[in-house]
Design a protein around this motif. Structure first.
Motif, PDB file in Angstrom:
ATOM      1  N   ARG A   1      43.865  14.037  24.421  1.00  0.00           N
ATOM      2  CA  ARG A   1      42.886  14.813  25.029  1.00  0.00           C
ATOM      3  C   ARG A   1      41.670  14.310  24.988  1.00  0.00           C
ATOM      4  N   PRO A   2      41.248  13.718  26.257  1.00  0.00           N
ATOM      5  CA  PRO A   2      39.767  13.224  26.075  1.00  0.00           C
ATOM      6  C   PRO A   2      38.730  14.134  25.663  1.00  0.00           C
ATOM      7  N   GLN A   3      37.735  13.706  24.912  1.00  0.00           N
ATOM      8  CA  GLN A   3      36.865  14.421  24.617  1.00  0.00           C
ATOM      9  C   GLN A   3      35.856  14.863  25.737  1.00  0.00           C
ATOM     10  N   PRO A   4      35.165  16.031  25.643  1.00  0.00           N
ATOM     11  CA  PRO A   4      34.287  16.527  26.904  1.00  0.00           C
ATOM     12  C   PRO A   4      32.959  15.794  26.946  1.00  0.00           C
ATOM     13  N   ALA A   5      32.364  15.689  27.813  1.00  0.00           N
ATOM     14  CA  ALA A   5      30.984  15.138  28.205  1.00  0.00           C
ATOM     15  C   ALA A   5      30.044  16.203  27.546  1.00  0.00           C
ATOM     16  N   PHE A   6      28.769  15.803  27.046  1.00  0.00           N
ATOM     17  CA  PHE A   6      27.885  16.524  26.434  1.00  0.00           C
ATOM     18  C   PHE A   6      26.576  16.446  26.866  1.00  0.00           C
TER      19      PHE A   6
ATOM     20  N   MET B   1      30.498  11.558  20.578  1.00  0.00           N
ATOM     21  CA  MET B   1      29.498  12.152  19.234  1.00  0.00           C
ATOM     22  C   MET B   1      30.099  13.630  19.276  1.00  0.00           C
ATOM     23  N   VAL B   2      30.296  14.529  20.207  1.00  0.00           N
ATOM     24  CA  VAL B   2      30.554  15.560  20.219  1.00  0.00           C
ATOM     25  C   VAL B   2      31.437  16.342  18.984  1.00  0.00           C
ATOM     26  N   GLY B   3      32.569  15.367  18.798  1.00  0.00           N
ATOM     27  CA  GLY B   3      33.437  15.991  17.684  1.00  0.00           C
ATOM     28  C   GLY B   3      32.693  15.803  16.452  1.00  0.00           C
ATOM     29  N   SER B   4      31.543  14.921  16.018  1.00  0.00           N
ATOM     30  CA  SER B   4      31.494  14.733  14.840  1.00  0.00           C
ATOM     31  C   SER B   4      30.530  16.023  14.491  1.00  0.00           C
ATOM     32  N   ARG B   5      30.147  16.923  15.161  1.00  0.00           N
ATOM     33  CA  ARG B   5      29.369  18.141  14.887  1.00  0.00           C
ATOM     34  C   ARG B   5      30.181  19.096  14.270  1.00  0.00           C
ATOM     35  N   ILE B   6      31.697  19.076  14.078  1.00  0.00           N
ATOM     36  CA  ILE B   6      32.552  19.846  13.684  1.00  0.00           C
ATOM     37  C   ILE B   6      33.364  19.544  12.651  1.00  0.00           C
ATOM     38  N   PRO B   7      33.277  20.466  11.582  1.00  0.00           N
ATOM     39  CA  PRO B   7      33.774  20.141  10.265  1.00  0.00           C
ATOM     40  C   PRO B   7      35.437  19.986  10.374  1.00  0.00           C
ATOM     41  N   ARG B   8      36.118  18.923   9.690  1.00  0.00           N
ATOM     42  CA  ARG B   8      37.549  18.640   9.911  1.00  0.00           C
ATOM     43  C   ARG B   8      38.359  20.093   9.496  1.00  0.00           C
ATOM     44  N   ASP B   9      39.399  20.423  10.365  1.00  0.00           N
ATOM     45  CA  ASP B   9      40.099  21.390  10.186  1.00  0.00           C
ATOM     46  C   ASP B   9      39.370  22.972   9.889  1.00  0.00           C
ATOM     47  N   LEU B  10      38.096  22.927  10.387  1.00  0.00           N
ATOM     48  CA  LEU B  10      37.633  24.320  10.104  1.00  0.00           C
ATOM     49  C   LEU B  10      37.386  24.937  11.471  1.00  0.00           C
ATOM     50  N   VAL B  11      37.131  24.473  12.595  1.00  0.00           N
ATOM     51  CA  VAL B  11      36.793  25.073  13.867  1.00  0.00           C
ATOM     52  C   VAL B  11      37.534  24.392  14.843  1.00  0.00           C
ATOM     53  N   PRO B  12      37.962  24.864  16.048  1.00  0.00           N
ATOM     54  CA  PRO B  12      38.780  24.465  16.931  1.00  0.00           C
ATOM     55  C   PRO B  12      37.863  23.184  17.520  1.00  0.00           C
ATOM     56  N   ALA B  13      38.501  22.018  17.703  1.00  0.00           N
ATOM     57  CA  ALA B  13      37.882  20.900  17.983  1.00  0.00           C
ATOM     58  C   ALA B  13      37.347  20.719  19.480  1.00  0.00           C
TER      59      ALA B  13
ATOM     60  N   ALA C   1      24.454   7.603  27.336  1.00  0.00           N
ATOM     61  CA  ALA C   1      25.316   6.428  26.837  1.00  0.00           C
ATOM     62  C   ALA C   1      26.463   7.047  25.862  1.00  0.00           C
ATOM     63  N   ASP C   2      25.933   7.923  25.014  1.00  0.00           N
ATOM     64  CA  ASP C   2      27.040   8.354  23.874  1.00  0.00           C
ATOM     65  C   ASP C   2      27.874   9.515  24.424  1.00  0.00           C
ATOM     66  N   SER C   3      27.512  10.325  25.294  1.00  0.00           N
ATOM     67  CA  SER C   3      28.641  11.175  26.101  1.00  0.00           C
ATOM     68  C   SER C   3      29.641  10.346  26.596  1.00  0.00           C
ATOM     69  N   ALA C   4      29.357   9.542  27.595  1.00  0.00           N
ATOM     70  CA  ALA C   4      30.150   8.612  28.143  1.00  0.00           C
ATOM     71  C   ALA C   4      31.179   7.783  27.266  1.00  0.00           C
TER      72      ALA C   4
ATOM     73  N   LEU D   1      30.658   3.166  21.120  1.00  0.00           N
ATOM     74  CA  LEU D   1      30.026   4.118  20.181  1.00  0.00           C
ATOM     75  C   LEU D   1      29.397   3.382  19.037  1.00  0.00           C
ATOM     76  N   ARG D   2      29.575   2.173  18.684  1.00  0.00           N
ATOM     77  CA  ARG D   2      29.022   1.430  17.709  1.00  0.00           C
ATOM     78  C   ARG D   2      27.536   1.005  18.300  1.00  0.00           C
TER      79      ARG D   2
END
Length: 335
Positions: free
Chosen positions: A99-104, A1-13, A62-65, A75-76
């Motif tokens: 590159r795995p997404q980080p835990a949050f 869920m971490v990545g959904s907070r960042i606009p596409r191609d606007l901020v380092p993901a 749950a979502d971080s894992a 995720l679903r």
């Protein structure tokens, strides 16, 4: 869920660029199931901040894992659209980049809850991201499904100037997003936000205030995209298919906070006098987001997408501010 907070191609993901919720088949500390919709023993039956915090904590676990593992099926179980669509796209980008997404983890949350038993609620919290010194603030909506499970439905990060406004939801009653604004205002705002997202020169800057995020980064990215396609002998046109308002909204001193989701379609065509077909290469960010691994070629290519905006709407509607946004492609089909 971490990545959904960042606009596409606007901020380092963190996940990637564009992202978030699982039916909370909720896992508690030590991996024991937790029913976040039910009060703890000895607690009152009212759904208050304590139970909302339990929902958020269980979601984080749950979502971080699931995000770290890139587990789309997990995720679903935690999310529903539009956040789910953003999270799946982010997981695909992370896999593509190896590159795995980080835990949050959300910390110091505040909530806006409906006065009666809620079908949704809003949360603002600081997001602690593993391996990062950054601790952005985000605003989320959780909805209660027909099976009694909570899921994340909307989520955006807000910039530093909006933090006070975002946290001012604390203790305020949430209301129906559709009822918070009249239909005329909803239609006008959706049309204006969409027009501004593609850099329209006929936009109404009195209705939606000038926004570096919307007018410079988001619309600027659209302009660059069009220029890149023109260099390849192609054109692109974006149309709005429909607009939706979040289930919950909240009135704060500065106005009404609500999520606006826009569903749009990009249509790519050969430019006049150019090649007979248009194509998208496998490295295209939109193609990666849709999960396709081979190039697309055709007389046209249609890309559907979802865009989520967090708006602060003043009492008189004019001067509405865009506090945060997300965007991702959903499908890409050649014709």
């Amino acid at each position: 869920m971490v990545g959904s907070r960042i606009p596409r191609d606007l901020v380092p993901a963190r996940r990637s660029a564009a992202t978030v919720a699982v039916l909370l088949a909720l896992a508690g500390c030590g991996g024991q199931p937790v029913d976040a919709a039910a009060p703890a023993p000895g607690a009152t039956s009212a759904f208050g901040p304590d139970r909302a915090a339990l929902v958020l904590t269980a979601f984080d676990q749950a979502d971080s894992a699931a995000s770290v593992a890139g587990d789309v099926e997990a995720l679903r179980t935690q999310e529903v659209p539009p956040s789910l669509q953003l999270s799946i796209a982010a997981a695909r980008r992370a896999a593509h980049n190896q590159r795995p997404q980080p835990a949050f983890q959300h910390i110091n949350p505040v909530f806006a809850l409906p006065p009666a038993e809620p079908g949704c609620f809003l949360a603002t919290a600081t997001l602690r991201i593993a391996g990062s010194e950054l601790a952005p603030t985000d605003v989320s909506q959780f909805v209660l499904g027909p099976d009694g499970q909570w899921k994340l439905s909307h989520n955006v990060q807000v910039a530093q100037p909006a933090l006070v406004t975002a946290r001012s939801i604390a203790g305020r009653p949430a209301t129906s997003g559709g009822a918070a604004l009249d239909e005329t205002s909803r239609r006008a705002l959706a049309a204006e936000v969409f027009a501004r997202s593609i850099g329209s020169t006929t936009s109404n800057r009195a209705l939606v205030a000038s926004s570096p995020l919307l007018d410079n980064q988001f619309a600027g990215g659209w302009e660059v995209y069009g220029q890149q396609l023109a260099g390849a002998g192609a054109t692109v046109k974006r149309t709005m298919d429909r607009a939706e308002w979040s289930d919950c909204a909240v009135t704060v001193p500065a106005g009404t906070l609500a999520f606006l989701t826009i569903h749009a379609t990009d249509t790519l065509r050969p430019a006049p006098g150019g090649p007979a077909t248009v194509q998208m290469v496998p490295q295209s960010p939109d193609l990666i987001a849709t999960g396709q691994r081979t190039a697309l070629r055709g007389k046209t290519i249609r890309v559907t997408r979802v865009e989520t905006f967090l708006l602060l709407v003043p009492a008189q509607t004019t001067g509405t501010a865009v506090l945060g946004l997300n965007d991702t492609a959903l499908t890409a089909v050649a014709g």
